[in-house]
Design a protein around this motif. Structure first.
Motif, PDB file in Angstrom:
ATOM      1  N   VAL A  61      11.873  18.848  27.797  1.00 35.76           N
ATOM      2  CA  VAL A  61      12.965  18.049  27.246  1.00 35.76           C
ATOM      3  C   VAL A  61      12.909  16.691  27.940  1.00 35.76           C
ATOM      4  O   VAL A  61      12.902  16.617  29.169  1.00 35.76           O
ATOM      5  CB  VAL A  61      14.338  18.708  27.480  1.00 35.76           C
ATOM      6  CG1 VAL A  61      15.459  17.815  26.952  1.00 35.76           C
ATOM      7  CG2 VAL A  61      14.396  20.080  26.830  1.00 35.76           C
ATOM      8  N   VAL A  62      12.836  15.641  27.138  1.00 38.05           N
ATOM      9  CA  VAL A  62      12.817  14.279  27.672  1.00 38.05           C
ATOM     10  C   VAL A  62      14.053  13.558  27.160  1.00 38.05           C
ATOM     11  O   VAL A  62      14.292  13.505  25.949  1.00 38.05           O
ATOM     12  CB  VAL A  62      11.544  13.522  27.251  1.00 38.05           C
ATOM     13  CG1 VAL A  62      11.543  12.115  27.823  1.00 38.05           C
ATOM     14  CG2 VAL A  62      10.288  14.287  27.674  1.00 38.05           C
ATOM     15  N   LYS A  63      14.814  13.011  28.094  1.00 30.31           N
ATOM     16  CA  LYS A  63      16.018  12.247  27.747  1.00 30.31           C
ATOM     17  C   LYS A  63      15.863  10.825  28.247  1.00 30.31           C
ATOM     18  O   LYS A  63      15.144  10.567  29.217  1.00 30.31           O
ATOM     19  CB  LYS A  63      17.252  12.872  28.404  1.00 30.31           C
ATOM     20  CG  LYS A  63      17.540  14.296  27.952  1.00 30.31           C
ATOM     21  CD  LYS A  63      18.744  14.851  28.666  1.00 30.31           C
ATOM     22  CE  LYS A  63      19.015  16.289  28.246  1.00 30.31           C
ATOM     23  NZ  LYS A  63      20.174  16.849  28.957  1.00 30.31           N
ATOM     24  N   ASP A  64      16.574   9.905  27.580  1.00 27.63           N
ATOM     25  CA  ASP A  64      16.648   8.573  28.162  1.00 27.63           C
ATOM     26  C   ASP A  64      17.658   8.634  29.308  1.00 27.63           C
ATOM     27  O   ASP A  64      18.278   9.676  29.552  1.00 27.63           O
ATOM     28  CB  ASP A  64      16.975   7.498  27.118  1.00 27.63           C
ATOM     29  CG  ASP A  64      18.363   7.611  26.509  1.00 27.63           C
ATOM     30  OD1 ASP A  64      19.242   8.310  27.085  1.00 27.63           O
ATOM     31  OD2 ASP A  64      18.593   6.988  25.459  1.00 27.63           O
ATOM     32  N   LEU A  65      17.819   7.541  30.022  1.00 30.02           N
ATOM     33  CA  LEU A  65      18.659   7.562  31.214  1.00 30.02           C
ATOM     34  C   LEU A  65      20.145   7.716  30.903  1.00 30.02           C
ATOM     35  O   LEU A  65      20.932   8.041  31.787  1.00 30.02           O
ATOM     36  CB  LEU A  65      18.395   6.327  32.070  1.00 30.02           C
ATOM     37  CG  LEU A  65      16.960   6.233  32.610  1.00 30.02           C
ATOM     38  CD1 LEU A  65      16.810   5.011  33.504  1.00 30.02           C
ATOM     39  CD2 LEU A  65      16.537   7.498  33.328  1.00 30.02           C
ATOM     40  N   SER A  66      20.524   7.524  29.634  1.00 22.69           N
ATOM     41  CA  SER A  66      21.924   7.745  29.262  1.00 22.69           C
ATOM     42  C   SER A  66      22.166   9.182  28.797  1.00 22.69           C
ATOM     43  O   SER A  66      23.298   9.547  28.496  1.00 22.69           O
ATOM     44  CB  SER A  66      22.349   6.751  28.171  1.00 22.69           C
ATOM     45  OG  SER A  66      21.670   7.029  26.967  1.00 22.69           O
ATOM     46  N   GLY A  67      21.095   9.988  28.724  1.00 21.51           N
ATOM     47  CA  GLY A  67      21.237  11.391  28.363  1.00 21.51           C
ATOM     48  C   GLY A  67      20.881  11.737  26.936  1.00 21.51           C
ATOM     49  O   GLY A  67      20.942  12.901  26.541  1.00 21.51           O
ATOM     50  N   THR A  68      20.494  10.751  26.142  1.00 20.08           N
ATOM     51  CA  THR A  68      20.097  11.008  24.761  1.00 20.08           C
ATOM     52  C   THR A  68      18.739  11.699  24.746  1.00 20.08           C
ATOM     53  O   THR A  68      17.794  11.240  25.392  1.00 20.08           O
ATOM     54  CB  THR A  68      20.012   9.694  23.963  1.00 20.08           C
ATOM     55  OG1 THR A  68      21.297   9.058  23.993  1.00 20.08           O
ATOM     56  CG2 THR A  68      19.586   9.936  22.524  1.00 20.08           C
ATOM     57  N   ILE A  69      18.633  12.793  24.004  1.00 24.29           N
ATOM     58  CA  ILE A  69      17.371  13.529  23.914  1.00 24.29           C
ATOM     59  C   ILE A  69      16.374  12.749  23.072  1.00 24.29           C
ATOM     60  O   ILE A  69      16.648  12.401  21.924  1.00 24.29           O
ATOM     61  CB  ILE A  69      17.593  14.940  23.336  1.00 24.29           C
ATOM     62  CG1 ILE A  69      18.457  15.768  24.286  1.00 24.29           C
ATOM     63  CG2 ILE A  69      16.251  15.631  23.079  1.00 24.29           C
ATOM     64  CD1 ILE A  69      18.835  17.137  23.756  1.00 24.29           C
ATOM     65  N   LEU A  70      15.215  12.482  23.668  1.00 23.81           N
ATOM     66  CA  LEU A  70      14.130  11.791  22.978  1.00 23.81           C
ATOM     67  C   LEU A  70      13.094  12.774  22.443  1.00 23.81           C
ATOM     68  O   LEU A  70      12.435  12.502  21.443  1.00 23.81           O
ATOM     69  CB  LEU A  70      13.448  10.807  23.929  1.00 23.81           C
ATOM     70  CG  LEU A  70      14.348   9.749  24.573  1.00 23.81           C
ATOM     71  CD1 LEU A  70      13.572   8.944  25.595  1.00 23.81           C
ATOM     72  CD2 LEU A  70      14.949   8.852  23.501  1.00 23.81           C
ATOM     73  N   ALA A  71      12.909  13.884  23.146  1.00 28.54           N
ATOM     74  CA  ALA A  71      11.946  14.912  22.739  1.00 28.54           C
ATOM     75  C   ALA A  71      12.410  16.252  23.282  1.00 28.54           C
ATOM     76  O   ALA A  71      12.938  16.329  24.394  1.00 28.54           O
ATOM     77  CB  ALA A  71      10.556  14.585  23.264  1.00 28.54           C
ATOM     78  N   ASP A  72      12.210  17.291  22.494  1.00 27.96           N
ATOM     79  CA  ASP A  72      12.569  18.649  22.910  1.00 27.96           C
ATOM     80  C   ASP A  72      11.604  19.586  22.213  1.00 27.96           C
ATOM     81  O   ASP A  72      11.677  19.757  20.993  1.00 27.96           O
ATOM     82  CB  ASP A  72      14.019  18.960  22.516  1.00 27.96           C
ATOM     83  CG  ASP A  72      14.476  20.333  22.981  1.00 27.96           C
ATOM     84  OD1 ASP A  72      13.636  21.161  23.410  1.00 27.96           O
ATOM     85  OD2 ASP A  72      15.686  20.593  22.895  1.00 27.96           O
ATOM     86  N   GLY A  73      10.667  20.151  22.964  1.00 21.89           N
ATOM     87  CA  GLY A  73       9.689  21.015  22.332  1.00 21.89           C
ATOM     88  C   GLY A  73       8.799  21.723  23.326  1.00 21.89           C
ATOM     89  O   GLY A  73       9.007  21.650  24.538  1.00 21.89           O
TER      90      GLY A  73
END
Length: 118
Positions: free
Chosen positions: A85-97
């Motif tokens: 799971v990759v999030k930006d620094l504000s917590g928005t998920i950029l990738a989940d797999g």
């Protein structure tokens, strides 16, 4: 080394990565480790390059990786199924797999890692 030992090693390494404990991960890597730059592309080589890559990456994104399965393939490589799971620094998920991390060990240390899409 038995698969059981590999699982213990990799669970420990992934936990250290998620805690941003770079030195705890690097101690398990060969000094000339070949490491994929999954974020920008290409490869980095050696402890200093891995440290620089991760430090730059963590200033922009917040990746978390959880090993789910660890097996040795027919070539003696360690294949780890990973939920990433990759999030930006504000917590928005950029990738989940799911991805696979494929490791080559040398003298008990990680010599090379590859990322495979699944």
């Amino acid at each position: 080394m038995a698969d059981f030992d590999h699982r213990i090693l990799f669970v420990t390494i992934y936990a250290a990565f998620n805690a941003r404990a770079i030195d705890e991960v690097l101690v398990n890597m060969h000094p000339d480790v070949d490491w994929p730059n999954g974020w920008e592309g290409g490869w980095v080589k050696g402890h200093d390059a891995v440290r620089d890559y991760w430090t730059r990456q963590w200033n922009v994104v917040n990746p978390r990786v959880e090993p789910l399965r660890c097996e040795t393939d027919v070539n003696g490589q360690i294949v780890v199924d990973v939920h990433q799971v990759v999030k930006d620094l504000s917590g928005t998920i950029l990738a989940d797999g799911m991805v696979q991390h494929v490791y080559q060990l040398e003298d008990g240390l990680i010599r090379r890692m590859e990322i495979r899409e699944v």
